[in-house]
Scaffold this motif. Structure first.
Motif, PDB file in Angstrom:
ATOM      1  N   ILE A 111     101.868  -1.849  81.250  1.00  0.00           N
ATOM      2  CA  ILE A 111     101.429  -3.233  81.402  1.00  0.00           C
ATOM      3  C   ILE A 111      99.939  -3.310  81.094  1.00  0.00           C
ATOM      4  N   GLY A 112      99.489  -4.472  80.675  1.00  0.00           N
ATOM      5  CA  GLY A 112      98.075  -4.658  80.363  1.00  0.00           C
ATOM      6  C   GLY A 112      97.848  -6.038  79.798  1.00  0.00           C
ATOM      7  N   LYS A 113      96.626  -6.474  79.856  1.00  0.00           N
ATOM      8  CA  LYS A 113      96.297  -7.787  79.320  1.00  0.00           C
ATOM      9  C   LYS A 113      96.262  -7.734  77.795  1.00  0.00           C
ATOM     10  N   ALA A 114      96.215  -8.897  77.172  1.00  0.00           N
ATOM     11  CA  ALA A 114      96.192  -8.978  75.710  1.00  0.00           C
ATOM     12  C   ALA A 114      94.997  -8.199  75.157  1.00  0.00           C
ATOM     13  N   LYS A 115      95.232  -7.480  74.056  1.00  0.00           N
ATOM     14  CA  LYS A 115      94.190  -6.730  73.343  1.00  0.00           C
ATOM     15  C   LYS A 115      93.634  -5.556  74.142  1.00  0.00           C
ATOM     16  N   SER A 116      94.413  -5.055  75.098  1.00  0.00           N
ATOM     17  CA  SER A 116      93.948  -3.893  75.862  1.00  0.00           C
ATOM     18  C   SER A 116      94.326  -2.575  75.189  1.00  0.00           C
ATOM     19  N   LYS A 117      94.966  -2.645  74.034  1.00  0.00           N
ATOM     20  CA  LYS A 117      95.368  -1.476  73.230  1.00  0.00           C
ATOM     21  C   LYS A 117      96.643  -0.808  73.768  1.00  0.00           C
ATOM     22  N   LYS A 118      97.565  -1.627  74.276  1.00  0.00           N
ATOM     23  CA  LYS A 118      98.830  -1.090  74.797  1.00  0.00           C
ATOM     24  C   LYS A 118      99.635  -0.407  73.695  1.00  0.00           C
ATOM     25  N   THR A 119      99.693  -1.019  72.513  1.00  0.00           N
ATOM     26  CA  THR A 119     100.486  -0.440  71.430  1.00  0.00           C
ATOM     27  C   THR A 119      99.856   0.846  70.910  1.00  0.00           C
ATOM     28  N   PHE A 120      98.520   0.914  70.890  1.00  0.00           N
ATOM     29  CA  PHE A 120      97.850   2.157  70.502  1.00  0.00           C
ATOM     30  C   PHE A 120      98.249   3.277  71.464  1.00  0.00           C
ATOM     31  N   ASN A 121      98.284   2.954  72.739  1.00  0.00           N
ATOM     32  CA  ASN A 121      98.630   3.956  73.751  1.00  0.00           C
ATOM     33  C   ASN A 121     100.068   4.443  73.583  1.00  0.00           C
ATOM     34  N   VAL A 122     100.995   3.518  73.367  1.00  0.00           N
ATOM     35  CA  VAL A 122     102.397   3.910  73.206  1.00  0.00           C
ATOM     36  C   VAL A 122     102.600   4.662  71.894  1.00  0.00           C
ATOM     37  N   SER A 123     101.793   4.356  70.889  1.00  0.00           N
ATOM     38  CA  SER A 123     101.864   5.113  69.633  1.00  0.00           C
ATOM     39  C   SER A 123     101.623   6.597  69.880  1.00  0.00           C
ATOM     40  N   ALA A 124     100.718   6.903  70.814  1.00  0.00           N
ATOM     41  CA  ALA A 124     100.437   8.302  71.144  1.00  0.00           C
ATOM     42  C   ALA A 124     101.635   8.964  71.810  1.00  0.00           C
ATOM     43  N   MET A 125     102.340   8.223  72.675  1.00  0.00           N
ATOM     44  CA  MET A 125     103.562   8.756  73.303  1.00  0.00           C
ATOM     45  C   MET A 125     104.577   9.159  72.238  1.00  0.00           C
ATOM     46  N   VAL A 126     104.812   8.243  71.298  1.00  0.00           N
ATOM     47  CA  VAL A 126     105.811   8.483  70.257  1.00  0.00           C
ATOM     48  C   VAL A 126     105.391   9.637  69.362  1.00  0.00           C
ATOM     49  N   ALA A 127     104.099   9.697  69.033  1.00  0.00           N
ATOM     50  CA  ALA A 127     103.599  10.790  68.198  1.00  0.00           C
ATOM     51  C   ALA A 127     103.785  12.137  68.886  1.00  0.00           C
ATOM     52  N   ALA A 128     103.575  12.168  70.197  1.00  0.00           N
ATOM     53  CA  ALA A 128     103.793  13.408  70.948  1.00  0.00           C
ATOM     54  C   ALA A 128     105.263  13.825  70.892  1.00  0.00           C
ATOM     55  N   ALA A 129     106.168  12.841  71.004  1.00  0.00           N
ATOM     56  CA  ALA A 129     107.602  13.138  70.939  1.00  0.00           C
ATOM     57  C   ALA A 129     108.019  13.610  69.549  1.00  0.00           C
ATOM     58  N   LEU A 130     107.407  13.040  68.523  1.00  0.00           N
ATOM     59  CA  LEU A 130     107.741  13.432  67.152  1.00  0.00           C
ATOM     60  C   LEU A 130     107.227  14.820  66.802  1.00  0.00           C
ATOM     61  N   SER A 131     106.005  15.116  67.243  1.00  0.00           N
ATOM     62  CA  SER A 131     105.341  16.353  66.834  1.00  0.00           C
ATOM     63  C   SER A 131     105.590  17.532  67.767  1.00  0.00           C
ATOM     64  N   GLY A 132     105.899  17.227  69.037  1.00  0.00           N
ATOM     65  CA  GLY A 132     106.008  18.293  70.016  1.00  0.00           C
ATOM     66  C   GLY A 132     104.661  18.797  70.478  1.00  0.00           C
ATOM     67  N   LYS A 133     103.584  18.104  70.089  1.00  0.00           N
ATOM     68  CA  LYS A 133     102.225  18.494  70.463  1.00  0.00           C
ATOM     69  C   LYS A 133     101.652  17.499  71.463  1.00  0.00           C
ATOM     70  N   GLU A 134     100.560  17.866  72.112  1.00  0.00           N
ATOM     71  CA  GLU A 134      99.876  16.963  73.024  1.00  0.00           C
ATOM     72  C   GLU A 134      99.076  15.940  72.228  1.00  0.00           C
ATOM     73  N   VAL A 135      99.277  14.673  72.543  1.00  0.00           N
ATOM     74  CA  VAL A 135      98.552  13.585  71.896  1.00  0.00           C
ATOM     75  C   VAL A 135      98.032  12.653  72.987  1.00  0.00           C
ATOM     76  N   LEU A 136      96.723  12.499  73.078  1.00  0.00           N
ATOM     77  CA  LEU A 136      96.091  11.630  74.083  1.00  0.00           C
ATOM     78  C   LEU A 136      96.518  11.968  75.514  1.00  0.00           C
ATOM     79  N   ASN A 137      96.692  13.211  75.845  1.00  0.00           N
ATOM     80  CA  ASN A 137      97.157  13.641  77.183  1.00  0.00           C
ATOM     81  C   ASN A 137      98.663  13.552  77.365  1.00  0.00           C
ATOM     82  N   TYR A 138      99.392  13.009  76.380  1.00  0.00           N
ATOM     83  CA  TYR A 138     100.850  12.914  76.488  1.00  0.00           C
ATOM     84  C   TYR A 138     101.505  14.170  75.921  1.00  0.00           C
ATOM     85  N   THR A 139     102.475  14.695  76.667  1.00  0.00           N
ATOM     86  CA  THR A 139     103.319  15.773  76.171  1.00  0.00           C
ATOM     87  C   THR A 139     104.776  15.397  76.429  1.00  0.00           C
ATOM     88  N   THR A 140     105.669  15.942  75.623  1.00  0.00           N
ATOM     89  CA  THR A 140     107.098  15.641  75.770  1.00  0.00           C
ATOM     90  C   THR A 140     107.906  16.930  75.742  1.00  0.00           C
TER      91      THR A 140
END
Length: 292
Positions: A52-81
């Motif tokens: 959750i977050g207000k408009a223009k808080s970069k929510k989609t940028f943050n979730v992009s890092a989650m997905v990238a971590a899942a795709l790569s198997g590497k740590e991205v922005l503190n996210y690991t999968t």
């Protein structure tokens, strides 16, 4: 939105209580932990989480890092999968952006995952549902989740667009019930995104209330109060322990980048201090001039 159970299904439902009954003589395995922040699990198979977050808080940028971590198997922005074998495919659903803006998100994810940004990936599906109404969007998502084999991770960027009225209790219940059904029946983890109210930090509408009640983890993305170029990620609530807040900024390649030494601004306890009217505080200047 249709909420009643069709008459032809009622006979089948009357026998389902036996299927749902738990037994003390059985061992039920803990759901696999598949999404983590800084080593703290925030997502398991069979459950859903939310940003959750207000408009223009970069929510989609943050979730992009989650997905990238899942795709790569590497740590991205503190996210690991850690998705099990046979659960390595990802479905990303965008409900509000144009196809061109969706392509920008796709390219960003592929760059973060260090994968070719101009080639399709057979593990990554992206749906742009802007032109459909809420009922059609739900049907398309249901169909995709049912048909994509080896699906492990689903992102719905814009759950608000799955309902006609964000303040409708019945619609909110129906949509959240679908999230719980999808995650349980297909043993996936689903992450969704919802705006916060402009006036406070609550997730918008009745669907926001339902997300807070039912989600495994809710995280908040907000702009730093001292620097609007920085976005902070912190836990709102979780069923396990809270993760350490972190922050990122958007670098010159338009990618989110971690701020490793970030120290968040502490929020003051209690109500905000009221600023007194300077006209009342300042002493009156007495004039030595004799009135005319």
């Amino acid at each position: 939105m249709e909420t009643a159970t069709p008459i032809e299904d009622l006979a089948q439902i009357t026998t389902r209580w036996q299927e749902t009954m738990l037994s003390l003589e059985k061992v039920y395995e803990q759901e696999p932990e598949v999404l983590s922040i800084g080593g703290v699990a925030i997502g398991t198979l069979g459950n859903f989480s939310a940003s959750i977050g207000k408009a223009k808080s970069k929510k989609t940028f943050n979730v992009s890092a989650m997905v990238a971590a899942a795709l790569s198997g590497k740590e991205v922005l503190n996210y690991t999968t850690d998705f099990p074998d046979g659960k390595n495919r990802i479905l990303y659903i965008d409900t509000e952006q144009s196809q061109n803006h969706c392509m920008i998100v796709m390219h960003r994810i592929m760059k973060l995952a260090e994968l070719p940004a101009n080639e399709d990936c057979d593990r990554f599906y992206f749906l742009a549902l802007r032109k459909f109404n809420p009922k059609e969007r739900l049907a398309i998502i249901d169909d995709a989740i049912s048909q994509i084999e080896s699906l492990g991770f689903v992102v719905i960027d814009g759950i608000r667009d799955l309902v006609y009225d964000i303040n409708s209790p019945s619609e909110a219940t129906c949509v959240i019930s679908k999230l719980m059904q999808w995650t349980d029946e297909h043993q996936i983890h689903l992450h969704t995104i919802l705006h916060q109210n402009k006036s406070d930090e609550n997730a918008s509408g009745h669907i926001g209330t339902e997300i807070n009640n039912k989600a495994e983890t809710v995280i908040q993305i907000e702009k730093d109060k001292d620097d609007s170029n920085i976005s902070k990620v912190e836990s709102v609530h979780t069923r396990s322990k809270d993760f350490q807040p972190f922050a990122f900024y958007i670098n010159d390649q338009s990618l989110p980048e971690l701020l490793p030494d970030y120290v968040p601004t502490k929020k003051s306890a209690g109500r905000p201090k009221q600023v007194e009217n300077p006209l009342k505080v300042a002493p009156l200047i007495q004039s030595n001039l004799t009135p005319v």
